[in-house]
Design a protein around this motif. Sequence first.
Motif, PDB file in Angstrom:
ATOM      1  N   GLY A 484       0.828  -1.130  -0.202  1.00  0.00           N
ATOM      2  CA  GLY A 484       0.053  -0.036  -0.074  1.00  0.00           C
ATOM      3  C   GLY A 484       0.907   1.356   0.022  1.00  0.00           C
ATOM      4  N   ILE A 485       2.192   1.156   0.235  1.00  0.00           N
ATOM      5  CA  ILE A 485       2.918   2.426  -0.039  1.00  0.00           C
ATOM      6  C   ILE A 485       3.678   2.357  -1.135  1.00  0.00           C
ATOM      7  CG2 ILE A 485       4.878   3.569   1.307  1.00  0.00           C
ATOM      8  CD1 ILE A 485       2.601   3.077   3.016  1.00  0.00           C
ATOM      9  N   GLY A 486       3.656   3.629  -1.874  1.00  0.00           N
ATOM     10  CA  GLY A 486       4.136   3.752  -3.191  1.00  0.00           C
ATOM     11  C   GLY A 486       5.803   4.122  -2.906  1.00  0.00           C
ATOM     12  N   SER A 487       6.068   5.501  -2.990  1.00  0.00           N
ATOM     13  CA  SER A 487       7.443   5.703  -3.250  1.00  0.00           C
ATOM     14  C   SER A 487       7.566   7.180  -2.305  1.00  0.00           C
ATOM     15  CB  SER A 487       7.884   6.289  -4.691  1.00  0.00           C
ATOM     16  OG  SER A 487       7.501   5.492  -5.718  1.00  0.00           O
ATOM     17  N   VAL A 488       8.664   7.093  -1.796  1.00  0.00           N
ATOM     18  CA  VAL A 488       9.165   8.221  -0.666  1.00  0.00           C
ATOM     19  C   VAL A 488       9.895   9.386  -1.751  1.00  0.00           C
ATOM     20  CG1 VAL A 488      10.278   9.350   1.229  1.00  0.00           C
ATOM     21  CG2 VAL A 488       9.329   6.911   1.358  1.00  0.00           C
ATOM     22  N   ILE A 489       9.008  10.522  -2.252  1.00  0.00           N
ATOM     23  CA  ILE A 489       9.543  11.284  -3.312  1.00  0.00           C
ATOM     24  C   ILE A 489      10.075  12.658  -2.594  1.00  0.00           C
ATOM     25  CG2 ILE A 489       8.797  12.698  -5.174  1.00  0.00           C
ATOM     26  CD1 ILE A 489       6.434  10.525  -5.634  1.00  0.00           C
ATOM     27  N   VAL A 490      11.173  13.161  -3.080  1.00  0.00           N
ATOM     28  CA  VAL A 490      11.764  14.195  -2.604  1.00  0.00           C
ATOM     29  C   VAL A 490      11.754  15.281  -3.760  1.00  0.00           C
ATOM     30  CG1 VAL A 490      14.077  15.048  -1.839  1.00  0.00           C
ATOM     31  CG2 VAL A 490      13.601  12.499  -1.369  1.00  0.00           C
ATOM     32  N   VAL A 518      12.950   5.292  -2.592  1.00  0.00           N
ATOM     33  CA  VAL A 518      13.442   6.471  -2.519  1.00  0.00           C
ATOM     34  C   VAL A 518      13.517   7.411  -3.896  1.00  0.00           C
ATOM     35  CG1 VAL A 518      14.721   8.591  -1.343  1.00  0.00           C
ATOM     36  CG2 VAL A 518      14.322   6.333  -0.234  1.00  0.00           C
ATOM     37  N   VAL A 519      12.794   8.367  -4.213  1.00  0.00           N
ATOM     38  CA  VAL A 519      12.762   8.760  -5.626  1.00  0.00           C
ATOM     39  C   VAL A 519      12.951  10.312  -5.927  1.00  0.00           C
ATOM     40  CG1 VAL A 519      11.070   9.098  -7.598  1.00  0.00           C
ATOM     41  CG2 VAL A 519      10.934   7.158  -6.008  1.00  0.00           C
ATOM     42  N   PRO A 520      14.196  10.671  -6.518  1.00  0.00           N
ATOM     43  CA  PRO A 520      14.303  12.243  -6.844  1.00  0.00           C
ATOM     44  C   PRO A 520      13.051  12.800  -7.689  1.00  0.00           C
ATOM     45  CG  PRO A 520      15.722  10.740  -8.323  1.00  0.00           C
ATOM     46  CD  PRO A 520      14.979   9.862  -7.287  1.00  0.00           C
ATOM     47  N   LEU A 521      12.604  13.836  -7.377  1.00  0.00           N
ATOM     48  CA  LEU A 521      11.852  14.763  -8.289  1.00  0.00           C
ATOM     49  C   LEU A 521      12.666  15.682  -8.906  1.00  0.00           C
ATOM     50  CD1 LEU A 521       9.376  15.999  -9.515  1.00  0.00           C
ATOM     51  CD2 LEU A 521       8.463  16.512  -7.363  1.00  0.00           C
ATOM     52  N   MET A 559      11.001  10.802 -10.988  1.00  0.00           N
ATOM     53  CA  MET A 559       9.983  11.834 -11.318  1.00  0.00           C
ATOM     54  C   MET A 559      10.638  13.117 -11.859  1.00  0.00           C
ATOM     55  SD  MET A 559       7.041  13.006  -8.942  1.00  0.00           S
ATOM     56  CE  MET A 559       5.207  13.809  -9.511  1.00  0.00           C
ATOM     57  N   LEU A 560       9.713  13.302 -12.806  1.00  0.00           N
ATOM     58  CA  LEU A 560      10.044  14.736 -13.862  1.00  0.00           C
ATOM     59  C   LEU A 560       9.167  15.714 -13.684  1.00  0.00           C
ATOM     60  CD1 LEU A 560      11.324  12.437 -17.064  1.00  0.00           C
ATOM     61  CD2 LEU A 560      12.801  13.164 -15.241  1.00  0.00           C
ATOM     62  N   GLY A 561       9.601  16.608 -13.468  1.00  0.00           N
ATOM     63  CA  GLY A 561       8.449  17.903 -13.044  1.00  0.00           C
ATOM     64  C   GLY A 561       8.361  18.866 -14.276  1.00  0.00           C
ATOM     65  N   TYR A 562       7.151  18.745 -14.669  1.00  0.00           N
ATOM     66  CA  TYR A 562       6.990  19.703 -15.834  1.00  0.00           C
ATOM     67  C   TYR A 562       6.422  21.117 -15.677  1.00  0.00           C
ATOM     68  CZ  TYR A 562       6.697  15.474 -18.540  1.00  0.00           C
ATOM     69  OH  TYR A 562       7.046  14.300 -19.193  1.00  0.00           O
ATOM     70  N   SER A 563       6.035  21.382 -14.375  1.00  0.00           N
ATOM     71  CA  SER A 563       5.546  22.670 -14.087  1.00  0.00           C
ATOM     72  C   SER A 563       6.674  23.789 -13.756  1.00  0.00           C
ATOM     73  CB  SER A 563       4.650  22.562 -12.924  1.00  0.00           C
ATOM     74  OG  SER A 563       3.291  21.794 -13.229  1.00  0.00           O
ATOM     75  N   PHE A 598       9.957   6.017 -15.385  1.00  0.00           N
ATOM     76  CA  PHE A 598       9.821   7.441 -15.202  1.00  0.00           C
ATOM     77  C   PHE A 598       8.371   7.887 -14.403  1.00  0.00           C
ATOM     78  CE2 PHE A 598      13.218   7.833 -18.492  1.00  0.00           C
ATOM     79  CZ  PHE A 598      14.018   8.485 -17.939  1.00  0.00           C
ATOM     80  N   PHE A 599       8.452   8.920 -13.664  1.00  0.00           N
ATOM     81  CA  PHE A 599       7.121   9.261 -13.072  1.00  0.00           C
ATOM     82  C   PHE A 599       7.097  10.680 -13.643  1.00  0.00           C
ATOM     83  CE2 PHE A 599       4.874  10.043  -8.912  1.00  0.00           C
ATOM     84  CZ  PHE A 599       3.722   9.951  -9.282  1.00  0.00           C
ATOM     85  N   HIS A 600       5.988  10.663 -14.310  1.00  0.00           N
ATOM     86  CA  HIS A 600       5.769  12.031 -15.092  1.00  0.00           C
ATOM     87  C   HIS A 600       4.929  12.965 -14.263  1.00  0.00           C
ATOM     88  CE1 HIS A 600       7.879  10.851 -18.812  1.00  0.00           C
ATOM     89  NE2 HIS A 600       7.586   9.716 -18.525  1.00  0.00           N
ATOM     90  N   GLY A 601       5.332  13.936 -13.881  1.00  0.00           N
ATOM     91  CA  GLY A 601       4.489  15.018 -12.950  1.00  0.00           C
ATOM     92  C   GLY A 601       3.648  15.893 -13.798  1.00  0.00           C
ATOM     93  N   ARG A 602       2.821  15.362 -14.668  1.00  0.00           N
ATOM     94  CA  ARG A 602       2.103  16.318 -15.596  1.00  0.00           C
ATOM     95  C   ARG A 602       1.103  16.772 -14.864  1.00  0.00           C
ATOM     96  NH1 ARG A 602      -0.803  13.381 -19.613  1.00  0.00           N
ATOM     97  NH2 ARG A 602      -0.380  14.831 -21.395  1.00  0.00           N
TER      98      ARG A 602
END
Length: 906
Positions: A484-490, A518-521, A559-563, A598-602
């Motif tokens: 039930g736990i996804g990723s710890v995103i920074v 543990v995931v970099p954003l 994770m890749l940030g688009y905004s 890749f986790f796309h933060g669209r």
Amino acid sequence: MNLSKEQLDVQGLDKIKTDFHYLVTLFKEMLHSIGEGELADQLPFNGHAPTDHHFHSDEKLSQAIGICFELLNLAEENAATQYRRKSETEFDLSSTRGSWGETIQEWKDRGLNPEMVAAKLKNIKIAPVLTAHPTEAKRLTVLDIHRELYLCLVQSENPNWSRHEQDQLKYQIMSLLERLWRTGEIYLQKPRLEDERSNLMHYFTNVFPEAVHLTDERLKDAWINAGFPEDLLQWPEEFPVTQFGSWVGGDRDGHPFVTPEFTKSTLILHREAALKMIHDQLVDLAAKLSFSVYQVAIPEGIKETLALTAKQLGAKGQEAMDRNPSEPLRQLINLLLVRLEYTMNNDSSMGEVGYFKSASELSEALKQLRELLEELGATRIAKQWLFPAERLVQCFGFHLAKLDIRQNSAYHEKAMSQILATSGLEDHDYGTWSEEKRLDFLNTELKSKRPFLVGGVSCGPEADNVLGYLRVVKEYVDAYGTDGIGSVIVSMTRSLSDLLVVYVLLREVGLTDAHLPVVPLLETVDDLEAGPDILRAYLAHPVVVAQREAKDQFTQEIMLGYSDSNKDGGVLTSRWSIYKAEENLTEVANEFGVALCFFHGRGGTISRGGGKIHRFLESMPAGSMSGHIKITIQGETIANQFANRLTAAYNMEMLIAGTAKQTLINPENNKPESLYRIMDQLVEMARSNYRKLLDHPRFMDFYTKATPIDVLEQSKIGSRPSRRTGQRSLDDLRSIPWVFSWNQARFNLTGWFGTGAALNEFKEAHPEDFEILKDLADRWPFLKYRLIQIESNLLNADAEIMKCFAEFLEEEDVRQEFMDMILGDYETCLQRIEDLMGATAEERRISKMQNNKLREAALKKLHTIQLDRLKKWRAVKDKDEAQSHQYLLQLLLNVNALSGGLKSTG
């Protein structure tokens, strides 16, 4: 009757007009019936040009126009669904762009081996992640009414209704429209986190199970239609894995209300909902498996197993057997239900045999039932009735959706400083340390398993919060495992230490051995460029090496940030930086033999990465798709994509099929070097021109006056603050209100500014390379998709409205300087894109142009009201509280109406 594609297109456009006319006519009839005839006559739709005299209630007119826009959106959504149906009837399944039909036909045409394709398909893993980013301007009650109206519109197409039935349906639609009219359209109080969570739960429990089922059916149909062997694609383990994620209750980046207690209640709510869904599915399955021992020869071994299991489950086990004494398959399901009920109640009184420790145990039991059905020759029954139950457990488990935990790197620094200070370290200001000093400290600490603190010690607000929610995660993992736990995103990952410090925090609560990802954003342009070096150091670090060795199939998520990259460098710079980051990060991962997810933060708007999902996937670098992908579904796009069943299934299909298609594309080893040189030059020009605007010394004056950002900051559309720390600066302003404010003022410049001047400059300086760009615009998905998106933003902008908003900046010389810069780029960009695409927008974008035309007159009216109220509100907001409040409510209602007309917020 055989139709051409062009004829279908015309029919589709005509259907939108017809359905919209029908709905608006009923809306006007409803208004007349409740004494609002003058208002109905003022609506600028269905070819009606209202009189120029000022209507007595602009507030009511705004609301009425807003409702009409929502009706238009429903008509367009329904027309799109019917268009796809007709296209596949007239042609075949492959006629829908991005569909399974097109994808599998393309594989067949390429001569791909079905066995190889089948082997790849079962390794595809997609995860839509729902977030509560505050871009949904409509109340949940209003969304429910929209769903009911959509269903009525679909029903109205039945040609076999009697006149009485048609009248009843018309009455039902008018009743819904009256409810909509009498329901407040805007949030007067900020929605609570509980409200946002409830909204997401609706999709997880009521929409996605059906969407997955319909998408599976589409895949099977396309597979068989292509002539591929049926036996390669029959059972759940042979299908792409579809799982879901959520940020509501886990995303605490700048959100002070996401407490550890709320995280805990969210995890439990997810689990309870998943177990109930599975329970209901098994009850339904039991009703279908009414095999009688008098009709079917059940193996003796099965009977013995049933008797033994019933005995182990005590009285409830015997009750389950007695319920259907001559129907052993129902008895089997009844026993599974007993175990599931013990699981739901956290009751271990019957020992381990009495409950399911994990969803995989239930999956195995259902697979054994499948094998029994096959042995009995009832494979059709297994496919029809058992498959959905197996698939439900596979996709939703006992956890429903994985809850990601996200926090900002700066917040972690404060928490670490507080922990060190409390533990007695003299040099405890971790945030001021150099990267070298941080790494020395972290590397030493990560060799030890002892915590800094004894239990119950308070360190400070940031540390207590971080350790509090990590302890909640620890409690959940100990009880139910990590599913039930996804990723710890920074968020705002800038360096290796930003990731390693998380492992120290995890150690502090005893989560070291859980191996949580543990995931970099990577959010800004600079961070995207630094990403490959960060990843290389991270994958080589002993902590991550140990994590890789502990897992059979290790996948590193990034994770890749688009905004923020868009706000930082403009749209072209953002997308090119992300494109190159995907290539470079994949290259680094390949060095280590690691697959990337890749986790796309669209976001919802084009400026924030939105747009058609299949085109988005096609524009990725070849070879960068491992088959695993996560993608955020934010704000109003959740309702836009998934509110209605067939639309939800379509968007799910686009995501899964597009991911599979991109996974089977071979890496391109022969990209011309000129491509990168040309794009780098063009993007540098675009970024330079974009920054000229943002770095202008008077920019914040212009921005705060020429957009309604001050109104949006008063809106109640999300539980999260619009600024990260409350400071009134551009850096602190979140990307959502940044985009929302420019869109409301019809500049839309977050989706195009800087590109026009860059293309012009590039054409003049490098005319031969500009010709190469023309060729690339036709055949390179990345550039073609970007140009179409930028052009869409330009077509949604309105120069006249821009000028009206700019008038709020009183100094004429400063105002003119900004508008010359903006309008020059706007006009040039339209022209240069036309040059690159080889035809005018009117010739290429017929549907888009009609869409705009249907909205134009009503949008102009809304802007007239908006500008008038904004002027009056700003004049009194610090002087007359009562008058200010009245104007603000009118402005917020206007914001809502405009959002519907523009089909976007932030």
